[in-house]
Design a protein around this motif. Structure first.
Motif, PDB file in Angstrom:
ATOM      1  N   ILE A  35      68.849 -91.676   2.151  1.00 60.41           N
ATOM      2  CA  ILE A  35      67.498 -92.066   1.769  1.00 60.41           C
ATOM      3  C   ILE A  35      67.574 -93.477   1.203  1.00 60.41           C
ATOM      4  O   ILE A  35      68.139 -93.691   0.156  1.00 60.41           O
ATOM      5  CB  ILE A  35      66.946 -91.141   0.663  1.00 60.41           C
ATOM      6  N   ILE A 209      65.140 -92.596 -13.546  1.00 60.21           N
ATOM      7  CA  ILE A 209      65.411 -91.228 -14.005  1.00 60.21           C
ATOM      8  C   ILE A 209      64.218 -90.320 -13.720  1.00 60.21           C
ATOM      9  O   ILE A 209      64.373 -89.253 -13.132  1.00 60.21           O
ATOM     10  CB  ILE A 209      65.759 -91.223 -15.517  1.00 60.21           C
ATOM     11  N   ASP A 211      61.862 -90.671 -11.647  1.00 61.93           N
ATOM     12  CA  ASP A 211      61.595 -90.564 -10.208  1.00 61.93           C
ATOM     13  C   ASP A 211      62.583 -89.626  -9.508  1.00 61.93           C
ATOM     14  O   ASP A 211      62.402 -89.291  -8.341  1.00 61.93           O
ATOM     15  CB  ASP A 211      61.712 -91.945  -9.538  1.00 61.93           C
ATOM     16  N   GLY A 212      63.661 -89.283 -10.171  1.00 60.20           N
ATOM     17  CA  GLY A 212      64.673 -88.444  -9.538  1.00 60.20           C
ATOM     18  C   GLY A 212      65.505 -89.201  -8.511  1.00 60.20           C
ATOM     19  O   GLY A 212      65.952 -88.626  -7.516  1.00 60.20           O
ATOM     20  N   PHE A 216      73.463 -90.161  -9.997  1.00 55.01           N
ATOM     21  CA  PHE A 216      74.634 -89.463 -10.515  1.00 55.01           C
ATOM     22  C   PHE A 216      75.671 -89.257  -9.400  1.00 55.01           C
ATOM     23  O   PHE A 216      75.321 -89.242  -8.210  1.00 55.01           O
ATOM     24  CB  PHE A 216      74.215 -88.111 -11.087  1.00 55.01           C
ATOM     25  N   ASP A 219      74.953 -86.806  -6.750  1.00 56.90           N
ATOM     26  CA  ASP A 219      73.911 -87.190  -5.789  1.00 56.90           C
ATOM     27  C   ASP A 219      74.462 -88.042  -4.641  1.00 56.90           C
ATOM     28  O   ASP A 219      73.772 -88.270  -3.649  1.00 56.90           O
ATOM     29  CB  ASP A 219      72.818 -88.022  -6.477  1.00 56.90           C
ATOM     30  N   LYS A 221      76.260 -89.785  -1.527  1.00 60.64           N
ATOM     31  CA  LYS A 221      76.633 -89.377  -0.167  1.00 60.64           C
ATOM     32  C   LYS A 221      77.211 -90.564   0.547  1.00 60.64           C
ATOM     33  O   LYS A 221      76.819 -91.695   0.305  1.00 60.64           O
ATOM     34  CB  LYS A 221      75.383 -88.925   0.590  1.00 60.64           C
TER      35      LYS A 221
ATOM     36  N   ARG B  28      69.186 -80.689  -1.409  1.00 62.29           N
ATOM     37  CA  ARG B  28      70.199 -81.684  -1.785  1.00 62.29           C
ATOM     38  C   ARG B  28      71.120 -82.058  -0.622  1.00 62.29           C
ATOM     39  O   ARG B  28      71.399 -83.233  -0.403  1.00 62.29           O
ATOM     40  CB  ARG B  28      71.040 -81.172  -2.964  1.00 62.29           C
ATOM     41  N   GLN B  32      68.396 -84.473   1.773  1.00 62.50           N
ATOM     42  CA  GLN B  32      68.684 -85.682   0.975  1.00 62.50           C
ATOM     43  C   GLN B  32      67.687 -85.893  -0.146  1.00 62.50           C
ATOM     44  O   GLN B  32      67.428 -87.019  -0.562  1.00 62.50           O
ATOM     45  CB  GLN B  32      68.753 -86.958   1.849  1.00 62.50           C
ATOM     46  N   VAL B  34      67.664 -85.507  -3.644  1.00 67.28           N
ATOM     47  CA  VAL B  34      68.648 -85.206  -4.696  1.00 67.28           C
ATOM     48  C   VAL B  34      68.055 -85.222  -6.107  1.00 67.28           C
ATOM     49  O   VAL B  34      68.780 -85.040  -7.088  1.00 67.28           O
ATOM     50  CB  VAL B  34      69.857 -86.164  -4.624  1.00 67.28           C
ATOM     51  N   GLY B  35      66.730 -85.425  -6.197  1.00 63.63           N
ATOM     52  CA  GLY B  35      66.092 -85.380  -7.524  1.00 63.63           C
ATOM     53  C   GLY B  35      66.092 -83.979  -8.121  1.00 63.63           C
ATOM     54  O   GLY B  35      65.982 -83.798  -9.330  1.00 63.63           O
ATOM     55  N   LYS B  37      68.128 -80.965  -9.282  1.00 63.43           N
ATOM     56  CA  LYS B  37      69.524 -80.972  -9.732  1.00 63.43           C
ATOM     57  C   LYS B  37      70.158 -79.595  -9.798  1.00 63.43           C
ATOM     58  O   LYS B  37      69.496 -78.609 -10.108  1.00 63.43           O
ATOM     59  CB  LYS B  37      69.611 -81.610 -11.131  1.00 63.43           C
ATOM     60  N   TYR B  38      71.449 -79.574  -9.574  1.00 64.61           N
ATOM     61  CA  TYR B  38      72.254 -78.376  -9.787  1.00 64.61           C
ATOM     62  C   TYR B  38      72.777 -78.394 -11.222  1.00 64.61           C
ATOM     63  O   TYR B  38      73.406 -79.372 -11.621  1.00 64.61           O
ATOM     64  CB  TYR B  38      73.428 -78.355  -8.803  1.00 64.61           C
ATOM     65  N   ALA B  47      67.338 -77.070 -14.309  1.00 67.56           N
ATOM     66  CA  ALA B  47      67.533 -78.405 -13.723  1.00 67.56           C
ATOM     67  C   ALA B  47      67.038 -78.466 -12.276  1.00 67.56           C
ATOM     68  O   ALA B  47      66.709 -79.533 -11.763  1.00 67.56           O
ATOM     69  CB  ALA B  47      69.008 -78.806 -13.790  1.00 67.56           C
ATOM     70  N   ILE B  75      60.428 -83.296  -7.127  1.00 68.05           N
ATOM     71  CA  ILE B  75      60.128 -84.463  -7.969  1.00 68.05           C
ATOM     72  C   ILE B  75      59.741 -85.673  -7.100  1.00 68.05           C
ATOM     73  O   ILE B  75      58.915 -86.489  -7.499  1.00 68.05           O
ATOM     74  CB  ILE B  75      61.338 -84.793  -8.893  1.00 68.05           C
ATOM     75  N   GLU B  76      60.318 -85.740  -5.900  1.00 69.68           N
ATOM     76  CA  GLU B  76      60.024 -86.873  -5.016  1.00 69.68           C
ATOM     77  C   GLU B  76      58.602 -86.800  -4.456  1.00 69.68           C
ATOM     78  O   GLU B  76      58.114 -87.773  -3.872  1.00 69.68           O
ATOM     79  CB  GLU B  76      61.023 -86.920  -3.851  1.00 69.68           C
ATOM     80  N   GLY B 101      69.541 -88.070 -18.778  1.00 72.11           N
ATOM     81  CA  GLY B 101      68.534 -88.066 -17.715  1.00 72.11           C
ATOM     82  C   GLY B 101      68.676 -86.973 -16.675  1.00 72.11           C
ATOM     83  O   GLY B 101      67.776 -86.772 -15.866  1.00 72.11           O
ATOM     84  N   TYR B 102      69.785 -86.254 -16.701  1.00 68.70           N
ATOM     85  CA  TYR B 102      70.076 -85.331 -15.604  1.00 68.70           C
ATOM     86  C   TYR B 102      69.072 -84.184 -15.517  1.00 68.70           C
ATOM     87  O   TYR B 102      68.656 -83.801 -14.426  1.00 68.70           O
ATOM     88  CB  TYR B 102      71.495 -84.782 -15.768  1.00 68.70           C
ATOM     89  N   CYS B 103      68.668 -83.641 -16.658  1.00 65.75           N
ATOM     90  CA  CYS B 103      67.763 -82.490 -16.640  1.00 65.75           C
ATOM     91  C   CYS B 103      66.302 -82.889 -16.505  1.00 65.75           C
ATOM     92  O   CYS B 103      65.444 -82.026 -16.337  1.00 65.75           O
ATOM     93  CB  CYS B 103      67.927 -81.673 -17.925  1.00 65.75           C
ATOM     94  N   THR B 105      64.248 -84.389 -14.451  1.00 65.47           N
ATOM     95  CA  THR B 105      63.367 -84.116 -13.310  1.00 65.47           C
ATOM     96  C   THR B 105      62.928 -82.650 -13.323  1.00 65.47           C
ATOM     97  O   THR B 105      61.764 -82.346 -13.044  1.00 65.47           O
ATOM     98  CB  THR B 105      64.056 -84.474 -11.978  1.00 65.47           C
TER      99      THR B 105
END
Lengths: 752, 156
Positions: A35, A209, A211-212, A216, A219, A221, B28, B32, B34-35, B37-38, B47, B75-76, B101-103, B105
């Motif tokens: 993306i 953050i 916006d997702g 990390f 994430d 690829k 994910r 693609q 990825v917003g 989260k696992y 998450a 989230i996207e 910031g990980y959690c 979204t």
């Protein structure tokens, strides 16, 4: 004006660099992500970046980029460290682009996320980098206009010559500036001259953050990337005997199943090389779900370990360490720890004659405190991307101190240091867990074996059973009290598996003429490591709970009692090695007294507790107000006072303290990793209890001592005193002193 | 493996995966996105929160085979056409909520769903609706304040 020696390395004083999308300037972009990230692509596809020094790049059309050197795990160094650069650079902060630097410690001087050291370590080098660049830009303008630099002023990235009404932005000057010699000496502003530092600034990465966006490691690829997971022994004290992967290999999408050894035999582990198990099974495939399912089909045989010798690097060279055989349990740890507390052991510090003082005491107050293993549980599970080829070793790694993993990668993956290329991804939390980069080496082994880029992912269960934990500790405090309620001696003894929590030179050391501190540790095969304010996180809870009870025993107000002791330490310190500044300690307590309205009734009929602590160069104190509702504690309000010197970014600093308070309350009430037969009993977040929304304090008020002392950190210092402030408040609310964490269990009111 | 026709963030999408694959990993690994989260894989941390027909749920607990024609929002996909941000995201920025910031979204997805069903939640209602979302950094107070602020700005 203060003078700062310009010690930017020669290497970082650079020429004009023309870079295209695929070059080094792509840096931390997720260019391989399928993306395309518009926002990042926009900033990074720029060509003709001019590098003024390792921290600053500028385009001819006036985009200014500042690199953050330190790996980001949530303390907001992505904002606070570039603020330091820009205070002196004087570009337009609202337009400055901030980018995470790759692993390049010679260029960035230090890339160290740990020990709450970012502010202190960056304070001079980063401001110097900004000042150096500004001076070069001004010199370029001066040369162009045939005037002297002293006639020029700068504001928001524009150099002005008022006398001739000329101005030029940094972009137009950057190319010429980069060709100038670097000034040997630069003047740094005094705090009174700051316009950016000390002002509340929002997170520079906030938009990405919410916006997702792909930020990390987990994430990330890249083309041809496979997913890898590992299988580890079911308990500490076990190792792999054999395995059968026949069924797993028949599963869809599975590429390979193999065992591998993480570290070579005889490899001498350095301080951050801790890893739970050395022999693992890797399962590699196309997608996460396929690998998770195939992993269940691997049939493995495990066997108990014997006492195992491992080499470790220590001061003075290599030494042998014995990893004991056996399946350990919390029950047995507690029993052994209590037994050890009764035996004389290693004296860490002794002042005066404590034995005589205790013999002649009218009264002795003795209390013992314990705490369990804790898991860091960063929200982003452990992960690492690796692509090892003959030419280079590429990693996207969440790692707190990348330099510390270098020798490990070199030794165990047979890679030359110059072949390592590492992107430092934003970390979904760390708390110390990501100081230990064994997963980087594991991902490297797997990539080498399958000859492809791989992303290694630990499940939450993996990190809770194959991780690195806060040790379990015990501490006993004993005070001798005379007939006039004077404290005549203090004795502290502490130990744990496999580390002691004792800080023998910390307050109240230095207060009492007769003082004895003793320390011991017992070996364990459970792997431990730094956890937010290591050792202090328990030491503070024991010390500050005891001082509270001691104050009550001698009939004093707990807050005034602490100030009184500190005044003694200030006017008449005992011993030479006391590691705290009594004045600053008193300062936070006085501020707390004022801001909490100490002495007045707490809000909503709540009961109050106080505690203070010094660690990692900053001072912290809290007043916690609790009520009990249906047998459950409710934290109504917390007032916090801090002295971390000059507060670089008050917004980020406040957030950090609030988070520490919440974390402290959560760990104090709920945190525990119980072991039985070598394995943890809390295997996921439905079993390991982490504080949640409705359990958080209703209100947190944060106050800072205002001074211009060089800044120190806040990631750790506010955390340790939360435990005791809460325990002391709970005592007032319930009449029950709490000695064993987690406190909710001890209160006997835990809801199942 | 089986083919699934999905509606994700208003767009038709197709994936060919094992029917037991949780929506989390479909998003994910295959789409693609990825917003999402696992965090735990057992529905305990929040998450991975997404919306299914506008309702918040944990995508790690939802096999792709159970989705059918229901609309998935991640989230996207929460920003309305022509807008830069959702009011909840905006409040998150204004109150500088995030640490790692990980959690966040997942928190935002729960908050958006809450405000949709209850535009003016009390503090207790916020705590209750958000309690399935863990923030290990402890930003709960800012999250609560951001939800209140977003509620206020939407109710104007």
């Amino acid at each position: 004006m203060k003078n700062a020696k310009n010690n930017q390395s020669r290497r970082s004083f650079l020429k004009v660099t023309s870079l295209t999308g695929g070059g080094m300037m792509v840096g931390f972009s997720w260019f391989a992500n399928l993306i395309p990230n518009e926002a990042i692509a926009h900033t990074q596809d720029k060509e003709n970046w001019v590098e003024l020094n390792g921290f600053i790049k500028i385009t001819p059309d006036n985009q200014v980029k500042i690199f953050n050197p330190n790996p980001e795990f949530g303390t907001n160094v992505m904002t606070s460290l570039p603020m330091m650069v820009n205070e002196e650079l004087e570009a337009d902060w609202s337009k400055v682009i901030v980018e995470m630097g790759d692993y390049d410690t010679p260029r960035f001087k230090s890339q160290f996320t740990g020990g709450s050291r970012a502010m202190a370590m960056a304070w001079r080098p980063l401001r110097t980098a900004g000042a150096t660049a500004r001076l070069m830009l001004m010199q370029a303008a001066a040369n162009e206009w045939g005037v002297s630099v002293s006639e020029l002023t700068v504001s928001k990235g524009v150099v002005m010559h008022k006398a001739s009404n000329r101005s030029a932005n940094y972009g137009s000057l950057a190319t010429a500036a980069a060709k100038l010699p670097k000034p040997e000496k630069v003047n740094l502003k005094k705090p009174s001259e700051f316009t950016l530092l000390g002002t509340a600034q929002k997170n520079k990465v906030g938009k990405e953050i919410v916006d997702g966006q792909s930020l990390f490691t987990i994430d990330y690829k890249m083309e041809g990337m496979l997913i890898a997971m590992v299988i580890h022994p079911p308990a500490f004290g076990m190792e792999l005997k054999s395995f059968d992967a026949t069924e797993a290999l028949k599963m869809p999408g599975i590429k390979a199943v193999f065992d591998f050894q993480v570290y070579k035999d005889g490899y001498a582990k350095a301080g951050f090389d801790t890893r739970a198990f050395n022999k693992l099974i890797a399962v590699v495939g196309n997608s996460t779900w396929e690998v998770m399912n195939a992993r269940k089909k691997v049939v493995a045989q495990w066997e108990p370990i014997q006492d195992t010798k491992e080499m470790v690097m220590a001061r003075g060279g290599k030494r042998e360490e014995i990893i004991p055989a056996g399946l350990e349990s919390t029950e047995s740890h507690l029993r052994q720890m209590h037994e050890m507390q009764k035996k004389p052991t290693r004296v860490a510090r002794k002042d005066g004659d404590p034995e005589t003082a205790f013999k002649s005491a009218k009264k002795v107050l003795e209390r013992t405190y314990t705490a369990p293993f804790l898991a860091h549980n960063p929200m982003e599970p452990i992960s690492c991307v690796a692509h090892i080829t003959d030419a280079k070793a590429f990693f996207v790694a969440p790692i707190q101190i990348p330099e510390m993993i270098k020798q490990n990668i070199v030794a165990n993956l047979d890679i030359k240091p110059e072949q390592i290329e590492m992107k430092l991804a934003r970390m979904g939390g760390g708390f110390g867990r990501r100081a230990y980069g064994h997963y980087i080496v594991e991902a490297g082994h797997i990539s080498k074996k399958v000859k492809a880029p791989v992303k290694l992912i630990y499940t939450r269960e993996d990190d809770l059973t194959n991780g690195i934990y806060r040790p379990t500790y015990i501490m006993t405090y004993k005070a001798a009290i005379d007939e006039n309620n004077n404290i005549t001696a203090l004795h502290v003894i502490g130990g744990g598996f496999p580390e002691s929590p004792l800080h023998e030179n910390r307050f109240p050391a230095g207060v009492f003429a007769n003082y004895l501190a003793e320390s011991w540790e017992l070996p364990s095969n459970i792997t431990i490591g730094a956890y937010r304010a290591p050792r202090s996180n328990f030491n503070a809870s024991a010390e500050q709970s005891f001082l509270d009870e001691l104050a009550e025993t001698v009939g004093k107000d707990p807050l005034e009692f602490r100030i009184e002791l500190l005044k003694k330490a200030k006017s008449n310190p005992v011993g030479k090695n006391n590691d705290y500044d009594a004045d600053r300690y008193i300062g936070v307590l006085e501020l707390l007294k004022e801001k909490s309205n100490w002495g007045a009734a707490a809000s909503k009929n709540a009961k109050r507790g106080v505690a203070a602590y010094f660690c990692h160069a900053s001072y912290a104190a809290h007043v916690v107000d609790v009520t009990m509702k249906n047998g459950q504690p409710v934290v109504e309000k917390v007032v916090s006072a801090l002295d971390c010197g000059f507060v670089v970014n008050p917004e980020g600093a406040k957030n950090m303290v609030e988070g520490s308070v919440v974390d402290g309350i959560g760990n104090a009430l709920y945190g525990e990793l119980i072991f039985d037969k070598g394995t943890s009993q809390q295997k996921n977040l439905n079993q390991y209890r982490i504080i949640r929304h409705r359990e958080a304090p209703k209100k947190i008020d944060v106050h800072f001592v205002q001074n211009n002392i060089d800044p120190t950190g806040l990631g750790e210092p506010p955390f340790p005193p939360v435990f005791a402030a809460l325990a002391n408040a709970l005592y007032k609310a319930t009449g029950k002193r709490l000695y064993n964490q987690p406190y909710l269990k001890e209160l006997g009111k835990i809801k199942v | 493996m089986a083919k699934f026709q999905l509606k994700v963030n208003g767009k038709p999408m197709q994936v060919d995966v094992d029917p037991s694959t949780p929506v989390l990993w479909v998003l994910r690994d295959h789409l693609q996105l990825v917003g999402t989260k696992y965090g735990c894989g057992v529905g305990a941390c929040g998450a991975c929160t997404i919306h299914l027909n506008g309702r918040a749920l944990r995508s790690c607990q939802l096999p792709i085979s159970a989705v059918g024609t229901q609309a998935i929002t991640t989230i996207e996909g929460i920003v309305s056409a022509g807008k830069e941000m959702h009011p909840v995201q905006k409040a998150w920025l204004e109150l500088d909520v995030a640490q790692c910031g990980y959690c966040q979204t997942g928190q935002i997805m729960s908050a958006v769903a809450l405000l949709k069903s209850n535009p003016n939640p009390t503090e207790t209602e916020i705590e209750s609706a958000m309690t399935g979302n863990i923030c290990r950094c402890g930003t709960y107070l800012r999250i609560k304040a951001a939800i209140q602020q977003a509620a206020k700005s939407s109710n104007k």
